[in-house]
Design a protein around this motif. Sequence first.
Motif, PDB file in Angstrom:
ATOM      1  N   GLU A  36      -9.460   4.014   4.584  1.00 30.70           N
ATOM      2  CA  GLU A  36     -10.183   2.981   3.854  1.00 30.70           C
ATOM      3  C   GLU A  36      -9.284   1.785   3.571  1.00 30.70           C
ATOM      4  O   GLU A  36      -9.727   0.645   3.587  1.00 30.70           O
ATOM      5  CB  GLU A  36     -10.719   3.563   2.540  1.00 30.70           C
ATOM      6  CG  GLU A  36     -11.615   2.596   1.777  1.00 30.70           C
ATOM      7  CD  GLU A  36     -12.180   3.219   0.522  1.00 30.70           C
ATOM      8  OE1 GLU A  36     -12.722   2.467  -0.302  1.00 30.70           O
ATOM      9  OE2 GLU A  36     -12.102   4.448   0.377  1.00 30.70           O
ATOM     10  N   LYS A  37      -8.001   2.040   3.312  1.00 31.74           N
ATOM     11  CA  LYS A  37      -7.027   0.994   3.085  1.00 31.74           C
ATOM     12  C   LYS A  37      -5.898   1.103   4.113  1.00 31.74           C
ATOM     13  O   LYS A  37      -5.647   2.178   4.656  1.00 31.74           O
ATOM     14  CB  LYS A  37      -6.437   1.103   1.683  1.00 31.74           C
ATOM     15  CG  LYS A  37      -7.442   0.816   0.567  1.00 31.74           C
ATOM     16  CD  LYS A  37      -6.748   0.867  -0.783  1.00 31.74           C
ATOM     17  CE  LYS A  37      -7.738   0.552  -1.898  1.00 31.74           C
ATOM     18  NZ  LYS A  37      -7.074   0.580  -3.240  1.00 31.74           N
ATOM     19  N   GLY A  49       0.815  -1.206   0.000  1.00 28.13           N
ATOM     20  CA  GLY A  49       0.000   0.000   0.000  1.00 28.13           C
ATOM     21  C   GLY A  49       0.840   1.243   0.000  1.00 28.13           C
ATOM     22  O   GLY A  49       2.063   1.198  -0.041  1.00 28.13           O
TER      23      GLY A  49
END
Length: 434
Positions: free
Chosen positions: A36-37, A11
Motif C-alpha cells: 500500500e505504501k 517509509g
Amino acid sequence: MDLQFSRADEGPLIMASESPKSGLSPTTVDRARPREKAYKLSDRDGLYLLVKPSGARYWRMNFKLHQLQRTASFGRYPEVTLAEARQRLIEARRLLKQGIDPVHQAKLDKVAASIAAGNTFRLIAEEWLEKMRLEERSPKSIRKCEWQVSLVLPDIGNRPISQITAHEVLLSLKKIERTRKFYTAMSVRALCGQIFRFAVATARAERDVCVDLRGALVTPKVVHRPAITMPKHVGALMRAIHDYDGARYTNIALRLLAHTFVRPGELRHAEWNEFDLERAVWIIPPHKMKMRRPHTIPLSQQALAIIGEIDHGENFSTYLFPSIRSTKRPLSDNTINAALRRMGYEKDQMTAHGFRAMAATLLNEMGNWNPDAIERQLAHAEPNSVRRAYTRGQHWEERVRMMQHWSDYLDQLRGGAEIIRPQFGKREPKLTLV
C-alpha cells in the motif's frame, strides 16, 4: 570532506533475510511485491531497492555531501540487475571520495552523451567541407572530397564520430576495394583521417582511428602520367600542334600549355587580370593553385606572341579561353585531351598534364638549370620541411632565362633541328647528335 552514507529514511525499512554482509539476493529482489505504501529493501554499502505501490522498483543510495542530503538513482529493476546496481554504487562511491556529486555527474554525462550522439560523422564531415569552402579551395577539389565522403556515409554517416571504430571504417573501405578501386580506397582513408583530426581539434573525438588502418589496404601500383620525353618525338608533337586544324582557341591553348607547362586546370581558368604583359609575367592567385600559394610564371617572347593571337579582351570574357557555350565559364576540362586524341596521341602516350613531365624531364637532362629552379617553376613544394625552410629563394632570374630557353628549344625541335646534347663522363664531355 563532509561525506556520510545514511540509511533509507522514506517509509518503513524492510531488511532482507540475508545478513548485512551478503546483502540482497537476486531471488529476494525478484520476489519483492508492491504494498500500500512504498518501502525499501536494504542491500549493502548504502544501496537499497525502493518498491513503489505501482510495482515499480528502483535502485537508490542516500548520501550526505557538504551538509546536503542527496539521493543517487542507479536505474530501474529489472532493466538494471542487482549486480549492475552494485557496480554503479561502487562508481558513485569512488566519485564521492573525490568530492564529486554522483547525481550532478550523471546529469553531465547524460548531456555529454546527447551531444556526442548528435555529432555524427556526417555532421562533422559537412563542417569540414564548409571549412574547405571558406578557405577558397578549388571547386574541383571540393567536389572530389564531397564524392569521396559520400562513399562512406551509408556505413558510418549516422554514427557518433566519437564512437566509430577503426574496424567500422575498414569495413566501409573494403567495399570500395572489392570494386578494384584501390587508389580510391587509399584516398578515402586519408580523407576520413582529415575529418577525424578535425573532430579531435574541435573536441568531438578523442583520436584519429584511421591511423590504425595503415597497412590494412591494398597499396595501388603507381602509374605515372603518360608524357612524351624524347626530343625527336617532342618535335613531332609540336609540329602536330602547330598544324592542328580544330578550334582556333584550342590550338592556342595547346601551344601556350607547351610553353608554360602549367597544370591544365590553371590554364583553363586563366583570367586576363592575372597577366602583366608589359612585365611578361603571369601571376596565378593562391586559390587556383594546388598548394594554395601564388605562382608567378615568366612569359617568354613566344608565350607573349601566343597570347597576342587571342582576339578578345576582358570585356568579352574574363577568361583567356572561355567555353564555347558560355563566356562566363572556362574551357571544358576535356578539350585539350580530346584535341590530343584527334591528333593521334592515345591516352597512354600523352595527356594535357604530360606537358609538365615533358618539360621537367628535358630541362633536368640539359644539366644547365638548378633543379630547385625547375621544381619552383613547376610549383612543386619541397617535401623536406627542414630543407624547405632554407630554400625560400624564387630563383627568379634563372627561371626567366630558363623559360625563354625552353621556348627556343621547342621551336628548334618543331623545326626539325638537330639538338646537340652533352653526355657527361668521367673525363671530358662527349657530344652526340640526337
